[in-house]
Structures are given as C-alpha cells and as structure tokens.
Design an enzyme around this catalytic site. Structure first.
Site, short mmCIF file in Angstrom:
data_model
loop_
_atom_site.label_atom_id
_atom_site.label_comp_id
_atom_site.label_asym_id
_atom_site.label_seq_id
_atom_site.Cartn_x
_atom_site.Cartn_y
_atom_site.Cartn_z
N ARG A 111 0.88 -1.17 0.00
CA ARG A 111 0.00 0.00 0.00
C ARG A 111 0.91 1.22 0.00
NH1 ARG A 111 -5.26 1.17 3.67
NH2 ARG A 111 -6.08 -0.10 1.97
N HIS A 138 -7.64 1.08 -6.23
CA HIS A 138 -7.80 0.14 -5.11
C HIS A 138 -8.51 -1.11 -5.65
CE1 HIS A 138 -7.84 -1.32 -1.16
NE2 HIS A 138 -8.71 -0.52 -0.57
N GLN A 141 -10.16 -3.90 -3.31
CA GLN A 141 -11.44 -3.52 -2.71
C GLN A 141 -12.58 -3.69 -3.71
OE1 GLN A 141 -12.25 -2.16 0.61
NE2 GLN A 141 -14.25 -2.77 -0.21
N ASP A 225 -17.55 6.86 -0.71
CA ASP A 225 -16.26 6.67 -0.02
C ASP A 225 -15.99 7.96 0.74
OD1 ASP A 225 -13.70 5.83 0.72
OD2 ASP A 225 -12.81 6.13 -1.26
N CYS A 264 -16.43 1.27 1.14
CA CYS A 264 -15.24 0.44 1.42
C CYS A 264 -14.78 0.56 2.86
CB CYS A 264 -14.12 0.82 0.44
SG CYS A 264 -13.49 2.50 0.63
N ARG A 292 -13.48 -8.91 1.75
CA ARG A 292 -12.07 -8.60 1.48
C ARG A 292 -11.23 -9.87 1.63
NH1 ARG A 292 -10.07 -3.48 1.76
NH2 ARG A 292 -8.35 -4.47 0.65
N1 CP Z 1 -11.20 -0.40 2.66
C1 CP Z 1 -9.91 -0.45 3.04
O1 CP Z 1 -8.99 -0.63 2.22
O2 CP Z 1 -9.75 -0.32 4.38
P1 CP Z 1 -8.36 -0.11 5.13
O3 CP Z 1 -7.85 1.25 4.74
O4 CP Z 1 -8.73 -0.20 6.59
O5 CP Z 1 -7.41 -1.18 4.71
N1 NVA Z 2 -10.21 6.61 -0.93
C1 NVA Z 2 -9.81 6.10 0.36
C2 NVA Z 2 -10.00 4.63 0.42
C3 NVA Z 2 -9.70 4.03 1.78
C4 NVA Z 2 -9.83 2.55 1.80
C5 NVA Z 2 -8.37 6.47 0.65
O1 NVA Z 2 -7.53 6.38 -0.25
O2 NVA Z 2 -8.08 6.85 1.78
#
Ligand code: CP
Ligand code: NVA
Length: 305
Positions: A111, A138, A141, A225, A264, A292
């Site tokens: 990430r 993402h 997700q 989101d 998400c 997930r």
């Molecule tokens: N939805 C998601 O990716 O959650 P986290 O940021 O908690 O991993």
């Molecule tokens: N758009 C959000 C998604 C979190 C899972 C972010 O990038 O923070």
C-alpha cells in the site's frame, strides 16, 4: 527477474472472463471454507510453505487483517512491515528493497502513496506483487465489492451503479470494472472534484456530471467513499461543495427497492453518508468488509498459480 510472475496491479490487466473468474473463485471458495475458526486452512492450501509480505506506507485496518487472514487460510505465513520502519526512510531505494524482499518471501502486497512506487517495486521484484491501494486505484477492494454485488443481487453486468462523491482511487477501480464488464456506472461528483474525462471517454455505459438529486433513480447499487482520502488535507470548502452528494435516505428511496449500499470503509457518519443509511437495511458494508478476505484469497491464488 522471471518473465512469468503474475502481479495484481490494476483490474485493467484482466478481460471480462478473467475478472468474472476471480469473482466466482472468491465466492465458490468462500462457500467451501471451513467454519472451524478463522485460521482453518482450506483443503487446497495453495499457499502452503509460502510467505506473503504486507508492506504499508499508509494506515490500514481491513487490508492488513484480511490479507493476513487470507494467507493463513491458504496455509501460508505473513510478514508485516510499515515502510517508515524500513531502511527506505534512510535512503534505500524502492528498487533495491524489491530485490531484497524477493529473496525472503514468495509474494508481496504493498500500500503506497504514489502508484509509481508500487510499479517500481513490481518491476524490480522477482515475486508477484499486489496493489493494496495507491493514490491511483484500489483494485482489491473493488474485487471484494463485485463479490458482494454478485452475492446480494445475483448479477453484476445488467445492474446500474451510482458513485456519489469526489473522484478518487476507489472510483478509478470502479471505472475499470465498468469498462471490463460493461455495467452502467453513473458518476455523480461535483465539477471541482470530477473524474478525468480521459478515463471515461469512449464508454457509453459510464456517465458523468449527474444531478445528485436524481442520479440514484431506479439504480441497483449506491457507492460512496470518504471525502478525504489518506494523505489529503481536511478542507471545509470541499466539505461544503460535497454536501449535496452525501448519501442520505432521499437518495436511497429513489433507488430500486432492493438496492444495496456499498462503502469500502472507514466511514464518516453525517459526512459522506448518513447513519440511517450505513446502518440501515440497504447497507451491506459488513459483508463487503468480510469479502475482502475472500477477494484476497482469490487474488493470492491467481498470483501463485
Ligand atoms: N477499505 C480499506 O482498504 O480499508 P483499510 O484502509 O482499513 O485497509
Ligand atoms: N479513498 C480512500 C479509500 C480508503 C480505503 C483512501 O484512499 O483513503
């Protein structure tokens, strides 16, 4: 570097049949999973003797836990690292890091803030690399979301989906899915936070610039989101512009009566979604979060196959 390693970077690398295979594999194996505890190893144990590295430059709850649980259920092990604890912070390059990590583990999930960091790691790694969220996309997700749609409403392709809120990494992966599968995706974002037209042009099934007061009409799935993605500054002006795009009971009442609500997570009740929506009967966010695990298992199986 091996020529044959299978990275999971974006949904765009799959055609429709391949993406549907990943979704169905997730559901089939979910139905076959042992219910004797979250670390029960599946019969096929396809990751036996394998190690997954999970490397984070940003916070995570779901992605970290679901990847670790997925790997245990596949019979493998995990090593977690926060990038700030690694030598990256002291000048070691991502390229060298990728080469070294490839000597310790069999597969890696990252990430990262910048998508290019993930791409550079993948380019220099000799092991499969998975996108666990970047500033661009993402895909893990959205695979879990599509599994949830299939489970809840039985069909993905002939359904209509509405995105409320600013364009961001989640929306990009939803756009990729709509481009591959061909479902109707209505994007309802204010002009100041709208999607790049280059991303959607040439796809008549994807519409933009919709009125938030009627975008949800008869749709099958409403998605939103956070208004402030990780790394973005909180900003009251943006919050004010986005207010009409909040998912509230009016929007839900316009949708099809059995429409589902996806988020998400993490969610901000009273901001992008009202509490009576996310905690209401149309919301499937807890199943979405559980999925997930099943999506990650499908992805890891594909990467290691
Ligand atoms: N939805 C998601 O990716 O959650 P986290 O940021 O908690 O991993
Ligand atoms: N758009 C959000 C998604 C979190 C899972 C972010 O990038 O923070």
């Amino acid at each position: 570097m091996t020529e044959t390693k299978k990275d999971f970077i974006d949904l765009t690398q799959f055609n429709k049949n391949e993406l549907i295979f990943l979704i169905e594999d997730g559901i089939n194996k979910k139905n076959m999973s042992s219910k004797n505890g979250m670390a029960s190893v599946d019969e096929d144990a396809c990751a036996k003797n394998k190690i997954l590295a999970t490397i984070f430059e940003k916070p995570s709850t779901r992605t970290r836990f679901s990847f670790e649980t997925a790997m245990y259920q596949l019979g493998g092990k995990t090593i977690y690292a926060n990038m700030s604890d690694m030598q990256l912070g002291r000048g070691e390059t991502i390229d060298d890091t990728a080469k070294v990590i490839s000597r310790y583990v069999d597969i890696a999930m990252l990430r990262t803030n910048k998508h290019s960091t993930l791409e550079n790691f993948a380019k220099n790694a000799s092991i499969p690399v998975i996108n666990g969220l970047t500033d661009k996309s993402h895909p893990c997700q959205v695979l879990a979301d599509l599994i949830t749609v299939k489970e809840k409403i039985g069909d993905i392709e002939n359904k209509s989906y509405v995105w409320f809120g600013p364009a961001n990494n989640m929306l990009t992966s939803w756009i990729h899915a709509a481009q591959i599968i061909g479902f109707e995706l209505r994007i309802c974002s204010p002009k100041d936070y709208s999607v790049d037209n280059n991303l959607v042009s040439g796809f008549p099934n994807i519409t933009t610039d919709l009125d938030p007061n009627d975008a949800a009409k008869d749709c099958d799935c409403i998605i939103t989101d956070t208004w402030f993605s990780m790394g973005e500054d909180d900003n009251d002006q943006k919050r004010k512009i986005l207010e009409p795009y909040k998912v509230d009971s009016n929007k839900i009442s316009m949708a099809s009566s059995d429409a589902i609500f996806l988020h998400c997570l993490p969610a901000h009740r009273g901001e992008e979604v009202d509490a009576d929506v996310i905690d209401g009967v149309n919301s499937v966010v807890w199943d979405e979060a559980e999925n997930r695990v099943h999506a990650q298992k499908s992805i890891i199986r594909w990467c290691l196959s």
